[in-house]
Motif scaffolding. Structure first.
Motif, PDB file in Angstrom:
ATOM      1  N   SER A  25       0.978  -1.157  -0.024  1.00  0.00           N
ATOM      2  CA  SER A  25      -0.166   0.134  -0.079  1.00  0.00           C
ATOM      3  C   SER A  25       0.919   1.351   0.102  1.00  0.00           C
ATOM      4  O   SER A  25       0.516   2.422  -0.678  1.00  0.00           O
ATOM      5  N   ALA A  34     -13.749  -2.648   5.348  1.00  0.00           N
ATOM      6  CA  ALA A  34     -12.878  -3.813   5.605  1.00  0.00           C
ATOM      7  C   ALA A  34     -13.022  -4.628   6.850  1.00  0.00           C
ATOM      8  O   ALA A  34     -12.550  -5.766   6.449  1.00  0.00           O
ATOM      9  N   ASN A  86     -15.365  -7.226   5.159  1.00  0.00           N
ATOM     10  CA  ASN A  86     -14.585  -7.789   4.283  1.00  0.00           C
ATOM     11  C   ASN A  86     -13.789  -9.135   5.229  1.00  0.00           C
ATOM     12  O   ASN A  86     -13.717 -10.230   4.780  1.00  0.00           O
ATOM     13  N   LEU A 135      -8.249 -10.226  -3.149  1.00  0.00           N
ATOM     14  CA  LEU A 135      -7.344  -9.381  -2.702  1.00  0.00           C
ATOM     15  C   LEU A 135      -6.277  -8.924  -3.755  1.00  0.00           C
ATOM     16  O   LEU A 135      -5.727  -8.093  -3.837  1.00  0.00           O
ATOM     17  N   GLY A 162      -9.455  -8.488  -7.101  1.00  0.00           N
ATOM     18  CA  GLY A 162     -10.505  -7.388  -6.530  1.00  0.00           C
ATOM     19  C   GLY A 162      -9.936  -6.206  -6.307  1.00  0.00           C
ATOM     20  O   GLY A 162     -10.757  -5.208  -6.659  1.00  0.00           O
ATOM     21  N   ILE A 163      -8.444  -5.800  -6.089  1.00  0.00           N
ATOM     22  CA  ILE A 163      -8.112  -4.729  -6.073  1.00  0.00           C
ATOM     23  C   ILE A 163      -8.417  -4.113  -7.611  1.00  0.00           C
ATOM     24  O   ILE A 163      -8.483  -2.546  -7.517  1.00  0.00           O
ATOM     25  N   ALA A 187     -11.725  -2.932  -7.863  1.00  0.00           N
ATOM     26  CA  ALA A 187     -11.866  -1.693  -7.216  1.00  0.00           C
ATOM     27  C   ALA A 187     -11.482  -0.460  -7.511  1.00  0.00           C
ATOM     28  O   ALA A 187     -12.219   0.597  -7.418  1.00  0.00           O
ATOM     29  N   GLU A 212     -17.545  -8.077  -4.040  1.00  0.00           N
ATOM     30  CA  GLU A 212     -17.386  -6.832  -5.327  1.00  0.00           C
ATOM     31  C   GLU A 212     -18.361  -5.831  -5.152  1.00  0.00           C
ATOM     32  O   GLU A 212     -17.988  -4.766  -5.467  1.00  0.00           O
ATOM     33  N   ASP A 248     -18.386  -3.776  -2.164  1.00  0.00           N
ATOM     34  CA  ASP A 248     -17.202  -2.612  -2.371  1.00  0.00           C
ATOM     35  C   ASP A 248     -17.359  -1.784  -3.197  1.00  0.00           C
ATOM     36  O   ASP A 248     -17.347  -0.556  -2.999  1.00  0.00           O
ATOM     37  N   ARG A 262      -7.950  -2.713   1.525  1.00  0.00           N
ATOM     38  CA  ARG A 262      -7.401  -4.112   1.206  1.00  0.00           C
ATOM     39  C   ARG A 262      -6.229  -4.638   2.164  1.00  0.00           C
ATOM     40  O   ARG A 262      -6.472  -5.578   2.702  1.00  0.00           O
ATOM     41  N   SER A 263      -5.328  -3.737   2.230  1.00  0.00           N
ATOM     42  CA  SER A 263      -4.336  -4.120   3.134  1.00  0.00           C
ATOM     43  C   SER A 263      -4.587  -4.384   4.743  1.00  0.00           C
ATOM     44  O   SER A 263      -4.375  -5.201   5.367  1.00  0.00           O
ATOM     45  N   THR A 275      -7.848  -5.076   5.552  1.00  0.00           N
ATOM     46  CA  THR A 275      -8.805  -6.392   5.553  1.00  0.00           C
ATOM     47  C   THR A 275      -7.549  -7.409   5.596  1.00  0.00           C
ATOM     48  O   THR A 275      -8.010  -8.356   6.348  1.00  0.00           O
TER      49      THR A 275
END
Length: 349
Positions: A7, A53, A56, A72, A75-76, A79, A238, A241, A274-275, A277
Motif C-alpha cells: 500500500s 474492511a 470483508n 485481494l 479484487g483490487i 475496485a 465486489e 465494495d 485491502r491491506s 482487510t
C-alpha cells in the motif's frame, strides 16, 4: 507493517503520478496541489470504507486461500479501475446518451461538465447503493441464529424477527418507498427503479450462490454462502465494495473535478482498505474483538440511511466518515470490556 508495504508503494506511485499530471498542466504549483488533493482523497476513502474492511475480513477469514488471494489480487484491480474509474464513466455515458470514449475525453478535457452529469444522477446512485448496503445490515441484524448480541436484549429481540421469511427485503422496499418523498415527483420512478435494482442485485447474488453451491451442506442465504468462498461470494464482496465506492467517488468531486487525481487518490484509499482487510484476517482481530463486526454492520446501516438522505440533503463526507469511526471505536471498547469480563469469569471458575 509488512501487510501495508504494498500500500505504501502504491501510495508513492500514485502521488508521483498525481504530481506529474499536475505539473504537466499547471507547473510546480499544480503538481503540489494534485499531490495534496490525492493524499486527502486517500484518507477520506479509508475513513469512509473502514467498516467495509471489517466486513470483508469477517467474510474472508473463513475462505480458502485461493479465493482470498483472488479477491485481494483481482479484487483490487476491479475496485480501483472498475468501481472508481469505469463505473462513473458508464453512469455519465448512460445518462447523457453519449459514447464511453466521448465521456472519457469529456472527463479529461471538461471535468466540470463531467462532474455536473455525474452529480445530477446522484439520487439514482444513492438509491442503488443505499438499498444494497441496507440489506447487508438488515440480514446481519435480523438473524435469529446470531448468538452474540452487542445491544443485548434489544438486539436479540430484533434478531428473532429473522424467523419471518424475507423480512429484510420487505423492510428494504418499505424504506425505499418512504425515501422517494425526498426526490422530485418527476424523478421518483427512475430512483425507484435504481433502488429496486440494488435489491435485485443482492437477491441475485443469493440466487447465484444457491445455484453454484446447492450441493454444499447448509446452502441457504447470502450470509451462510459467503462464508465458504466461491464465485457467488466473490461477487457479493465486489458489489459490496462498489456500494461503498459510490459515495466516495461522487463526494470526491466536492474537492476536485480532475478525474485523474480522483482516481489516483481513491486508489490509495482502496489499497489501504485491502491491506487493512488482510491485517484483520491474518491477525485474527475479529476473533479477539468480538463486537467489531457488529460495529461495522451498524456503521453500514447508518451509511445506507445517509446515502438515502443525501438524495435531498447535502451531508458532509467528514460527518459520514466520523459516524462510521464512532461505531467502530464503540464496538472496540465493548469488545475490550467483554474480553476482561470473560477473563474474570474464567479466573473465578
Amino acid at each position: 507493517m509488512k501487510h501495508f508495504r504494498v500500500s505504501f508503494i502504491v501510495t508513492l506511485v500514485c502521488l508521483a503520478a498525481a504530481g506529474w499530471w499536475g505539473y504537466e498542466h499547471t507547473g510546480m504549483a499544480g503538481a503540489l496541489t494534485a499531490i495534496g488533493i490525492a493524499a486527502i482523497l486517500g484518507v477520506m476513502e479509508v475513513s469512509l470504507s473502514f467498516d467495509n474492511a471489517v466486513v470483508n475480513a469477517s467474510v474472508l477469514k473463513t475462505w480458502d486461500p485461493f479465493w482470498q488471494k483472488l479477491f485481494l489480487g483481482l479484487g483490487i484491480v476491479i475496485a480501483v479501475f472498475g468501481m472508481r474509474l469505469l463505473f462513473p464513466l458508464v453512469i455519465v455515458a448512460m445518462a447523457a446518451d453519449i459514447g464511453l470514449t466521448d465521456v472519457w475525453h469529456l472527463a479529461l478535457n471538461n471535468p466540470t461538465e463531467y462532474s455536473r452529469h455525474l452529480t445530477e444522477h446522484h439520487a439514482e446512485v444513492a438509491a442503488f447503493g443505499g438499498m444494497f448496503l441496507l440489506l447487508v445490515f438488515l440480514n446481519f441484524l435480523l438473524d435469529d441464529e446470531k448468538e452474540l448480541h452487542w445491544l443485548g436484549h434489544i438486539e436479540q429481540k430484533l434478531g428473532a424477527l429473522g424467523k419471518v421469511s424475507s423480512i429484510s427485503v420487505m423492510v428494504a422496499i418499505g424504506t425505499l418507498m418512504a425515501s422517494l418523498q425526498l426526490v422530485d415527483p418527476a424523478r421518483q420512478m427512475v430512483v425507484l427503479m435504481s433502488g429496486l435494482w440494488g435489491i435485485l442485485i443482492y437477491v441475485g447474488v443469493d440466487m447465484i450462490s444457491n445455484l453454484l453451491e446447492k450441493e454444499e451442506e447448509g446452502a441457504g442465504n447470502v450470509g451462510d454462502l459467503v462464508k465458504r468462498g466461491g464465485i457467488g461470494a466473490f461477487l457479493y464482496l465486489e458489489v459490496l465494495d462498489a456500494s461503498f465506492s459510490f459515495d466516495g467517488v461522487i463526494g470526491a468531486f466536492a474537492i476536485t473535478t480532475d478525474v485523474v487525481v480522483i482516481m489516483l487518490g481513491l486508489a490509495i484509499g482502496a489499497m489501504f482498505v485491502r491491506s487493512l482487510t488482510v491485517y484483520l484476517v491474518k491477525k485474527g482481530t475479529l476473533d479477539e474483538f468480538v463486537y467489531l463486526e457488529h460495529g461495522a454492520h451498524y456503521a453500514i446501516g447508518i451509511l445506507a440511511l445517509i446515502m438515502l438522505a443525501s438524495m435531498k440533503f447535502h451531508i458532509p463526507e467528514l460527518f459520514t466518515g466520523l459516524v462510521g469511526v464512532a461505531f467502530i471505536v464503540a464496538s472496540l471498547y465493548s469488545s475490550v470490556r467483554h474480553k476482561k469480563q470473560q477473563a474474570l469469569l474464567e479466573a473465578a471458575a
